[in-house]
Design a protein around this motif. Structure first.
Motif, PDB file in Angstrom:
ATOM      1  N   THR A  93       0.845  -1.185   0.000  1.00  7.30           N
ATOM      2  CA  THR A  93       0.000   0.000   0.000  1.00  7.30           C
ATOM      3  C   THR A  93       0.880   1.235   0.000  1.00  7.30           C
ATOM      4  OG1 THR A  93      -1.691  -1.170   1.291  1.00  7.30           O
ATOM      5  CG2 THR A  93      -1.827   1.222   1.230  1.00  7.30           C
ATOM      6  N   ASN A  95       1.472   4.488   1.478  1.00  8.08           N
ATOM      7  CA  ASN A  95       1.061   5.198   2.698  1.00  8.08           C
ATOM      8  C   ASN A  95       1.815   6.514   2.789  1.00  8.08           C
ATOM      9  OD1 ASN A  95      -0.713   3.207   3.991  1.00  8.08           O
ATOM     10  ND2 ASN A  95       1.145   1.963   4.110  1.00  8.08           N
ATOM     11  N   ARG A 168     -13.042   7.327   2.040  1.00 11.06           N
ATOM     12  CA  ARG A 168     -12.563   6.051   1.511  1.00 11.06           C
ATOM     13  C   ARG A 168     -13.226   5.797   0.169  1.00 11.06           C
ATOM     14  NH1 ARG A 168     -15.995   1.796   5.323  1.00 11.06           N
ATOM     15  NH2 ARG A 168     -18.046   2.229   4.370  1.00 11.06           N
ATOM     16  N   SER A 169     -12.652   4.881  -0.586  1.00  6.37           N
ATOM     17  CA  SER A 169     -13.276   4.484  -1.837  1.00  6.37           C
ATOM     18  C   SER A 169     -14.552   3.720  -1.525  1.00  6.37           C
ATOM     19  CB  SER A 169     -12.318   3.619  -2.665  1.00  6.37           C
ATOM     20  OG  SER A 169     -11.814   2.545  -1.894  1.00  6.37           O
ATOM     21  N   ILE A 175     -10.182   0.001  -6.601  1.00  4.21           N
ATOM     22  CA  ILE A 175      -9.005   0.322  -5.800  1.00  4.21           C
ATOM     23  C   ILE A 175      -9.466   0.579  -4.373  1.00  4.21           C
ATOM     24  CG2 ILE A 175      -9.168   2.781  -6.341  1.00  4.21           C
ATOM     25  CD1 ILE A 175      -6.158   2.977  -6.025  1.00  4.21           C
ATOM     26  N   THR A 177      -8.759   2.778  -1.301  1.00  2.13           N
ATOM     27  CA  THR A 177      -8.055   4.001  -0.915  1.00  2.13           C
ATOM     28  C   THR A 177      -8.795   4.657   0.238  1.00  2.13           C
ATOM     29  OG1 THR A 177      -7.255   6.168  -1.655  1.00  2.13           O
ATOM     30  CG2 THR A 177      -9.295   5.346  -2.644  1.00  2.13           C
ATOM     31  N   ILE A 197      -2.878   9.495   3.850  1.00  4.04           N
ATOM     32  CA  ILE A 197      -3.495   9.031   2.603  1.00  4.04           C
ATOM     33  C   ILE A 197      -2.913   7.670   2.255  1.00  4.04           C
ATOM     34  CG2 ILE A 197      -3.815   9.459   0.139  1.00  4.04           C
ATOM     35  CD1 ILE A 197      -3.604  12.413   0.674  1.00  4.04           C
ATOM     36  N   TYR A 199      -3.177   4.375  -0.689  1.00  2.00           N
ATOM     37  CA  TYR A 199      -3.669   3.787  -1.934  1.00  2.00           C
ATOM     38  C   TYR A 199      -3.239   2.329  -1.966  1.00  2.00           C
ATOM     39  CZ  TYR A 199      -4.572   8.462  -3.854  1.00  2.00           C
ATOM     40  OH  TYR A 199      -5.052   9.729  -4.083  1.00  2.00           O
ATOM     41  N   ARG A 200      -4.186   1.443  -2.241  1.00  2.00           N
ATOM     42  CA  ARG A 200      -3.859   0.021  -2.381  1.00  2.00           C
ATOM     43  C   ARG A 200      -4.437  -0.492  -3.691  1.00  2.00           C
ATOM     44  NH1 ARG A 200      -4.184  -4.692   2.163  1.00  2.00           N
ATOM     45  NH2 ARG A 200      -3.631  -6.444   0.840  1.00  2.00           N
ATOM     46  N   LEU A 213       1.043   2.484  -9.630  1.00  2.00           N
ATOM     47  CA  LEU A 213       0.539   2.843  -8.312  1.00  2.00           C
ATOM     48  C   LEU A 213       1.577   2.610  -7.222  1.00  2.00           C
ATOM     49  CD1 LEU A 213      -3.170   1.630  -8.236  1.00  2.00           C
ATOM     50  CD2 LEU A 213      -2.339   3.921  -7.712  1.00  2.00           C
TER      51      LEU A 213
END
Length: 240
Positions: A93, A95, A168-169, A175, A177, A197, A199-200, A213
Motif C-alpha cells: 500500500t 502510505n 474512503r473508496s 481500488i 483508498t 493518505i 492507496y492500495r 501505483l
C-alpha cells in the motif's frame, strides 16, 4: 518486523513502510532431503580440495552450507524473499503521512479541504474530483508523467466540522483508498494539520497497467502534493 520512516524537513514522519521477514517452512520433504545430501557432498568436496583449489572449494563450501541450512531448517531464504517481493507487489500500500502548520484559521483551512473539488488545485496526482453531494464524489488519479489513470467513487465516512475529515473508496471500487485529515489549533497560532493518505491497488493488478501505483515516483508525487497544500492555502500559489 522492520519499520522504515521518511521524515519531512521538520522531523515529522511522512511515510512508513513495513515488511515482515519470513521464517515459514517453504521447502518440501523431498527437497529437504535432496538439499541435505547435496549440501553434504559439496561440503565434503570443498574440504577435501581446499589446498588444491582454494577458490573453487570456498564456493563449494558456501553452496554446501546454504543447502544444508535449506534442508535442515526447511526454509529457503531465496524462495522466501522472492515470495515476499511478489506479495509486496500484490499487497503493498502507498502510505503517506504528513504533519505541518498552516498560517490560517482552523475553520478556514477545514472549509477549504472539505470542498473536495479544491484538492486537484494543489495535488497534481489528482486529475479531478467531482462532488455528487456532500458525502459522495468521483475521483480520477493520474500516474507520474501522466502515465496511466484510475478512477473510482468515494464517500466521506467521518466529518467533524473544523476538526476531522475521513474518506474512503466506495464499496465495489477497483481500488482500495482511504484518507484522513485532522485540524487543530497550533500553539503559536494557525492550524496544525495531519494528513494520512493510502492507496492500495486491486488484487491481481499486475498486467492491468496499474503497476505505476506502487512506483516510488508516484509515492513521492503524493508526498509532495500533500506538502504543497500549506503553500497553496497561505499564498494561493502552486509551488513547483
Amino acid at each position: 518486523m522492520n519499520t522504515y520512516r521518511s521524515l519531512n524537513g521538520h522531523g515529522e514522519p511522512r511515510a512508513t513502510w513495513l515488511y515482515e521477514q519470513s521464517n515459514v517452512l517453504n521447502v518440501s520433504r523431498q527437497g529437504r532431503i535432496a538439499s541435505v545430501v547435496g549440501g553434504a557432498l559439496l561440503t565434503a568436496s570443498g574440504i577435501n580440495n581446499i589446498t588444491k583449489h582454494p577458490f573453487r572449494s570456498l564456493l563449494r563450501l558456501i553452496a554446501g552450507g546454504y543447502l544444508l541450512y535449506r534442508g535442515i531448517s526447511g526454509n529457503c531464504p531465496v524462495s522466501a524473499y522472492a515470495g515476499r517481493r511478489m506479495s509486496d507487489r500484490h499487497n503493498s500500500t502507498v502510505n503517506v503521512r504528513a504533519k505541518f502548520i498552516v498560517d490560517k484559521p482552523r475553520d478556514e483551512v477545514y472549509a477549504f479541504w472539505r470542498r473536495l473539488e479544491n484538492l486537484p488545485h494543489f495535488m497534481r496526482h489528482l486529475a479531478s474530483i467531482t462532488e455528487h453531494d456532500d458525502y459522495h464524489s468521483h475521483w480520477i488519479v493520474k500516474g507520474p508523467g501522466g502515465i496511466g489513470t484510475l478512477e473510482w467513487d468515494a464517500e466521506i465516512i467521518k466529518d467533524e466540522e473544523g476538526a476531522l475529515i475521513g474518506w474512503r473508496s466506495a464499496p465495489g471500487s477497483n481500488i482500495a483508498t482511504a484518507g484522513k485529515v485532522t485540524f487543530s489549533d497550533a500553539l503559536d497560532g494557525g492550524t496544525e494539520i495531519e494528513v494520512v493518505i493510502a492507496y492500495r491497488p486491486p488484487a491481481g493488478y499486475v498486467g492491468t497497467g496499474l503497476a505505476w501505483l506502487l512506483n516510488s515516483a508516484f509515492h513521492r508525487m503524493v508526498e509532495k502534493d500533500v506538502m504543497r497544500f500549506k503553500h497553496y492555502v497561505e499564498t494561493g500559489e502552486i509551488t513547483a
